[in-house]
Enzyme design. Structure first.
Site, short mmCIF file in Angstrom:
data_model
loop_
_atom_site.label_atom_id
_atom_site.label_comp_id
_atom_site.label_asym_id
_atom_site.label_seq_id
_atom_site.Cartn_x
_atom_site.Cartn_y
_atom_site.Cartn_z
N ASP A 223 -19.04 25.17 15.60
CA ASP A 223 -18.75 24.36 16.89
C ASP A 223 -19.91 24.07 17.57
O ASP A 223 -20.89 24.77 17.73
CB ASP A 223 -17.71 25.30 17.75
CG ASP A 223 -17.14 24.53 19.03
OD1 ASP A 223 -16.28 23.83 18.72
OD2 ASP A 223 -17.34 25.18 20.10
N GLU A 312 -19.65 20.54 13.33
CA GLU A 312 -19.39 19.72 14.44
C GLU A 312 -20.63 19.32 15.22
O GLU A 312 -20.94 20.17 16.25
CB GLU A 312 -18.22 20.48 15.32
CG GLU A 312 -17.57 19.47 16.18
CD GLU A 312 -17.52 19.84 17.72
OE1 GLU A 312 -16.79 19.10 18.23
OE2 GLU A 312 -18.12 20.64 18.10
C1 NOJ Z 1 -15.66 21.58 20.32
C2 NOJ Z 1 -14.19 21.88 20.01
O1 NOJ Z 1 -13.76 21.04 18.91
C3 NOJ Z 1 -13.51 21.65 21.23
O2 NOJ Z 1 -11.96 21.97 21.19
C4 NOJ Z 1 -14.14 22.66 22.31
O3 NOJ Z 1 -13.37 22.54 23.55
C5 NOJ Z 1 -15.62 22.31 22.42
N1 NOJ Z 1 -16.21 22.43 21.32
C6 NOJ Z 1 -16.02 23.63 23.22
O4 NOJ Z 1 -16.05 24.89 22.68
#
Ligand code: NOJ
Length: 602
Positions: A223, A312
């Protein structure tokens, strides 16, 4: 271009992840095993046969860890516990064992940028004094004085804004009851950012990796992979940060040399002026993040080679993103350029070219993504007047999509994605053609972005609605058909979900579910995931035609305004249009808003 310090090894075509179809499970909305209206791990286990028949290779589960759920579990209070909402560690072990027995790999989510405010470290930090080792695990700073020289510390340490809206800093009350220091939270106030300069943080996250690797996890989705390291001094920044970078900022030409492929130190690599975050963000895509991923790469290597990480990272351009998937860092990064291209041949072709080139420069496979739990579902986006638009949530007051058009284009775009070389990610429910829920009442909303922006951003709840499994059961069978006693699903489902339920599409010729099954099976049979892209003479993005060859297969996608002829000597073997039912071989035209797979005619 500087020489890499170690040679780039060739891609590892044998690694399972290199061409995998990965199915994203948002656990609270996938399947409810215990009838409380909230999806859980036993629900996942019960539905593994469904995923097996879909033909995917792996599942990625969004967080199921102990959490107050201030951001759907992306606020982790204990990285080693399953939240009781979702079950127990034993349920995880059972799920993983069952998945493995069925040949499915399991990717878990790692949330290293921030913890929950209920994490014991943050509680310790709040109880400890400014300057203490406990505070140093997070980003605490004194405020600036409102009245110069007064020491009132009333002004936040810098001007950064939270990605969810509002300031990125909150002030704490010290143990003596006085207003005290400020802590950084790039997301919600309940998600304090960790300080990655602190060795405890690095050691802890290594240990968390090992915890899940020891339990048998095959990989991690990381993440906010671009956010862990902040620019020293935390300078003010006038840009606008969003989860989806680059959609609002100007695109600048690069005046700097390209980045070198291969593994090397980052010191000599200037931050590109081409960053879509202009001026470059002091909290995203800092060079220092790469050292962390090299470290984790070594941890994974201890476990025998085929464990993986997928980043991500909302980073542009593609070359900059490729730095996360150099041979000694992560294995994959989500391809958000492709997701952002919309239903537009030129943009899609550019995204495909740029992504393939950037990934190839570091010997990594590409990924192809159209939807996830943070974006409006692609069957809805593509039904908007501008099919390249990328709204941050859609509510009743916004433009409503043309559902049929959106679905036709979504099915067509999916056939493109599944025919490209690399790994494809499917977000739960897209295989049913589920639309975004655009009519959720405000009272049902849970996404912190809705609250932090005072409703200016409607948020992401509309793509997180519990899946419909059976049209005639309460909650469309989300609670496993347990009984009429089952609680209502945690978010209300729209009526349009009924006819799209799994039991309505299973074995139904022309259904979206059967299209996904057929396309995934075809992709595997033809080895499309390990193939390549060669644009064919029909390829004419400026007329809306995307056409490429991958092995024996030609993919022709019509995003234009007039039907296109099937090239001489070819027959349609799979089409995103249900019609003419079962008789594609006779088709000589590719209708607008559709994609076909072609093979040399017999
Ligand atoms: C990316 C995640 O996919 C999202 O759902 C989340 O709110 C943010 N990162 C913060 O962790």
């Amino acid at each position: 271009m500087p020489e890499p310090s170690v040679p780039v090894p060739p891609p590892a075509p044998s690694a399972w992840w290199a061409d995998a179809v990965v199915y994203q499970i948002y656990p609270r909305s996938f399947a409810d095993g215990n009838g409380d209206g909230m999806g859980d791990l036993s629900g996942v286990t019960a539905r593994l046969p469904y995923l097996e028949t879909l033909g995917v290779d792996a599942i990625w589960l969004s967080p199921f860890y102990k959490s107050p759920q201030a951001d759907g579990g992306y606020d982790v209070a204990d990285y080693r516990q399953v939240d009781s909402l979702f079950g127990s560690l034993a349920d995880f072990d059972t799920m993983l064992q069952e998945a493995h027995r069925r040949g499915l790999k399991v990717i878990v989510d790692l949330v290293p940028n921030h913890t929950s405010d209920e994490h014991e470290w943050f509680r310790e930090a709040l109880a400890a004094a400014p300057g203490s080792p406990e505070r140093d695990r997070y980003v605490f700073r004194d405020g600036k004085d409102d009245v110069p020289g007064s020491g009132d510390g009333r002004i936040a340490p810098n001007n950064w804004k939270s990605i969810f809206g509002g300031p990125a800093w909150s002030r704490v009350t010290e143990s003596d009851g006085r207003p005290g220091q400020w802590y950084l939270h790039l997301f919600d106030t309940r998600q304090p950012d960790l300080n990655w300069d602190n060795p405890d943080v690095r050691e802890e996250m290594r240990s968390v990796l090992r915890f899940w690797l020891d339990r048998g996890a095959d990989g991690f989705r990381v993440d906010v992979a671009h956010g862990l390291v902040k620019q020293p001094g935390l300078p003010d920044w006038e840009g606008v940060a969003a989860m989806v970078e680059g959609t609002s900022a100007p695109h600048l030409e690069s005046h700097l040399p390209g980045d070198a492929p291969g593994a090397h130190t980052d010191a000599e690599e200037p931050h590109r002026a081409v960053s879509p975050m202009y001026p470059p963000s002091p909290f995203f895509d800092q060079d220092g993040v790469h050292e962390i991923y090299r470290d984790w790469n070594r941890v994974l290597a201890e476990y025998g080679g085929d464990r993986m990480m997928v980043a991500e990272a909302w980073v542009e351009p593609a070359e900059r993103l490729a730095r996360y998937i150099r041979p000694d860092e992560m294995q994959q990064a989500f391809n958000f350029d492709f997701l952002l291209a919309g239903w537009d041949a030129e943009r899609m072709a550019d995204a495909i070219d740029a992504s393939l080139a950037a990934a190839a420069s570091v010997g990594a496979p590409c990924t192809w993504v159209l939807s996830n739990h943070d974006t409006v579902r692609h069957s809805t986006r593509f039904g908007l007047t501008d099919p390249t638009s990328f709204p941050k949530g859609l509510g009743p007051a916004d433009e409503q999509p043309d559902a049929a058009l959106g679905l036709a284009r979504a099915r067509a775009a999916t056939l493109v994605a599944l025919a490209l070389p690399g790994s494809a990610y499917v977000y739960q429910g897209e295989e049913l053609g589920l639309p975004e829920h655009t009519a959720l009442p405000d009272s049902a909303r849970q996404d912190p972005t809705f609250f932090r922006t005072h409703g200016a951003e409607i948020g992401r709840d509309g793509c997180r609605v519990p899946l419909p499994w059976a049209q005639d059961q309460p909650g469309y069978g989300f609670s496993g058909g347990l009984s009429t006693q089952a609680s209502a699903p945690w978010l209300p489902q729209p009526e349009s979900f009924g006819p799209l339920a799994v039991d309505q599409q299973d074995d139904e010729e022309g259904s979206t579910l059967e299209l996904y099954r057929a396309a995934i099976a075809f992709r595997a049979a033809q080895g499309l995931g390990s193939g390549g892209v060669e644009w064919t003479e029909e390829h004419a993005p400026d007329s809306g035609l995307l056409a490429f060859r991958n092995g024996e297969v030609v993919v022709l996608s019509n995003m234009g305004f007039a039907s296109a002829p099937v090239p001489e000597g070819y027959v349609v073997v799979l089409s995103s249009c249900p019609e003419p039912a079962g008789d594609w071989a006779g088709m000589r035209e590719v209708p607008v808003d559709s994609t076909v797979y072609l093979m040399a005619g017999r």
